[in-house]
Design an enzyme around this catalytic site. Sequence first.
Site, PDB file in Angstrom:
ATOM      1  N   THR A  44       0.823  -1.211   0.000  1.00  0.00           N
ATOM      2  CA  THR A  44       0.000   0.000   0.000  1.00  0.00           C
ATOM      3  C   THR A  44       0.859   1.264   0.000  1.00  0.00           C
ATOM      4  O   THR A  44       0.511   2.269  -0.636  1.00  0.00           O
ATOM      5  CB  THR A  44      -0.924  -0.006   1.240  1.00  0.00           C
ATOM      6  OG1 THR A  44      -1.821  -1.115   1.137  1.00  0.00           O
ATOM      7  CG2 THR A  44      -1.731   1.270   1.338  1.00  0.00           C
ATOM      8  N   HIS A  53      -2.270  14.743   4.701  1.00  0.00           N
ATOM      9  CA  HIS A  53      -3.591  15.330   4.940  1.00  0.00           C
ATOM     10  C   HIS A  53      -3.578  16.243   6.168  1.00  0.00           C
ATOM     11  O   HIS A  53      -2.937  15.938   7.182  1.00  0.00           O
ATOM     12  CB  HIS A  53      -4.626  14.234   5.145  1.00  0.00           C
ATOM     13  CG  HIS A  53      -4.923  13.456   3.902  1.00  0.00           C
ATOM     14  ND1 HIS A  53      -5.845  13.873   2.974  1.00  0.00           N
ATOM     15  CD2 HIS A  53      -4.413  12.288   3.430  1.00  0.00           C
ATOM     16  CE1 HIS A  53      -5.909  12.996   1.985  1.00  0.00           C
ATOM     17  NE2 HIS A  53      -5.041  12.024   2.235  1.00  0.00           N
ATOM     18  N   LYS A 255     -16.426  10.905  -3.324  1.00  0.00           N
ATOM     19  CA  LYS A 255     -15.426  11.915  -2.999  1.00  0.00           C
ATOM     20  C   LYS A 255     -14.803  12.564  -4.229  1.00  0.00           C
ATOM     21  O   LYS A 255     -14.148  13.585  -4.115  1.00  0.00           O
ATOM     22  CB  LYS A 255     -14.314  11.289  -2.166  1.00  0.00           C
ATOM     23  CG  LYS A 255     -14.695  11.040  -0.711  1.00  0.00           C
ATOM     24  CD  LYS A 255     -13.470  10.620   0.068  1.00  0.00           C
ATOM     25  CE  LYS A 255     -13.788  10.490   1.554  1.00  0.00           C
ATOM     26  NZ  LYS A 255     -12.588  10.144   2.336  1.00  0.00           N
ATOM     27  N   CYS A 405      20.123   7.937 -16.017  1.00  0.00           N
ATOM     28  CA  CYS A 405      18.724   8.240 -16.325  1.00  0.00           C
ATOM     29  C   CYS A 405      18.647   9.705 -16.758  1.00  0.00           C
ATOM     30  O   CYS A 405      18.773  10.617 -15.935  1.00  0.00           O
ATOM     31  CB  CYS A 405      17.853   8.001 -15.094  1.00  0.00           C
ATOM     32  SG  CYS A 405      16.125   8.487 -15.305  1.00  0.00           S
ATOM     33  N   CYS A 447      17.252   3.842 -19.792  1.00  0.00           N
ATOM     34  CA  CYS A 447      18.263   3.585 -18.766  1.00  0.00           C
ATOM     35  C   CYS A 447      18.175   2.226 -18.091  1.00  0.00           C
ATOM     36  O   CYS A 447      19.102   1.826 -17.377  1.00  0.00           O
ATOM     37  CB  CYS A 447      18.217   4.678 -17.700  1.00  0.00           C
ATOM     38  SG  CYS A 447      16.668   4.749 -16.768  1.00  0.00           S
TER      39      CYS A 447
END
Length: 492
Positions: A44, A53, A255, A405, A447
């Site tokens: 997660t 938040h 939401k 990169c 890359c």
Amino acid sequence: MEKRWYDVAVVGAGVSGCATARELSRYDASVLVLEALDDVCCGTSKANSAIVHAGFDAAEGTLMARLNVEGNAMFPQLSRDLDFPFEQVGSLVVCLDEGARPDLEALLDRGAANGVPGLRIVERDELRQMEPNVSDEAVCALWAPTGGICDPWGLCCALAENAAANGVEFRFDARVAAIDRDEEGLWRLRLEGGGEVVTRTVVNAAGVHADELHNMVSPRRMTIVARRGEYELLDTTAGAHVRHTVFALPTKMGKGVLVTPTTHGNLLVGPTADDIDDKDDTSTTPRGMRSVVEKSALTVKDVPFRETITSFSGLRAHRPEHEFAIGEVHGAPGFVDCAGIESPGLTASPAIGVMVAGIVRDILGLEPKEGFVATRRGFVDLDKVSPDEWNALVEGDPSYGTIVCRCRRVSEGQIRDACHRVPGARSVDGVKRRVTATMGRCQGGFCSPRVMQIICEEVEGMDMLHVSKSGPGSEYVVGLAKQPVEGGEARG
């Protein structure tokens, strides 16, 4: 020599598990983190909105609300101590209908009750000055100056590195298959594929799988639903389309989705919210992508989706109770849940770590140890150093002068550093999470082969056949075009 037993085994190396491990490393205790996958921040914690938040959303009086506000207040100092990207850009909840103003005011009142500082409602003219690309239908918005954005990968890696520097051990590819408590009161964690860990206490921070561990030790069943959220990530060329995190005011239809800048300079749009049965399904869908585009247009106009460089999804550990489950499990002495950590779990994670470590400390009677080191050196960001600082880096290590990169301007030196850290990168995604190589416009098309070579050079026992994108089962190379034969010749 492997320990006979540990004081604490933390199951799960996401942000909550790593925050807990870091807080436990302040005490005189042996701590082991077990992670089912190949690195920290693989569940997660790796795929979310990266939002810090403010704390106005969770219901007043809930643990979720309290830890959100406490965690938010910890971020500024924590980012300085652990040197990970964090910006307090503030957030706006946009109201599109004058008739919905009471709902916005209710959100303001809830935030004030939760202890969120600085909340106020901004009217149309001020809102458009703050966000020129806000919808023409916008009436007003709730302004939360303490809202922010962070690098969730950087946070999780920083917590893990600091914990390791203070004595915490990490073991990867170590999925817990069964848990029992023996006659001596020790917990025995049997691992898939063999092996056992013996520990005095267990912290269950297993994300979407935390209910499975809980239900192994308690007759009081826990249910966690995998709630999938899909996102679109836009290139840095679109990163300034909004200046703050822009939320839609929740309605009976849901939401909505957010539009936010990221600490890496991109624009992030999402998520959807779909409950699914497969707790490992992080696929994206045409329907989800359409929803992201359509719903974002309600609050922010002209989002340049032509600049999209990738889409992804993440899983949230949703409990039907919509509340964190933190505490020692009844009837299972020494087994501590840290479960149901969905949004605002990332924001709350520093406070969650303090709370869970405090519970374990009290169970075991732990004492603070001398010599705890609270700081950690972050990775070099070549976009944020001066030419003189870059020259000094190259003088000390010429590999910082070789760009691997191009999209993200990441040098060979940064990639080698990512592999050398403890715990360090062992996959291409592990490198990406630490130093952002492969997450630019070409998404590793240029890359990746060189990143793979460096991993082989720096990770002991690694070869090209075993370098993966994100752990076992995602290897890039399936075989050799030319097989070596005796005498050093190659046969096609």
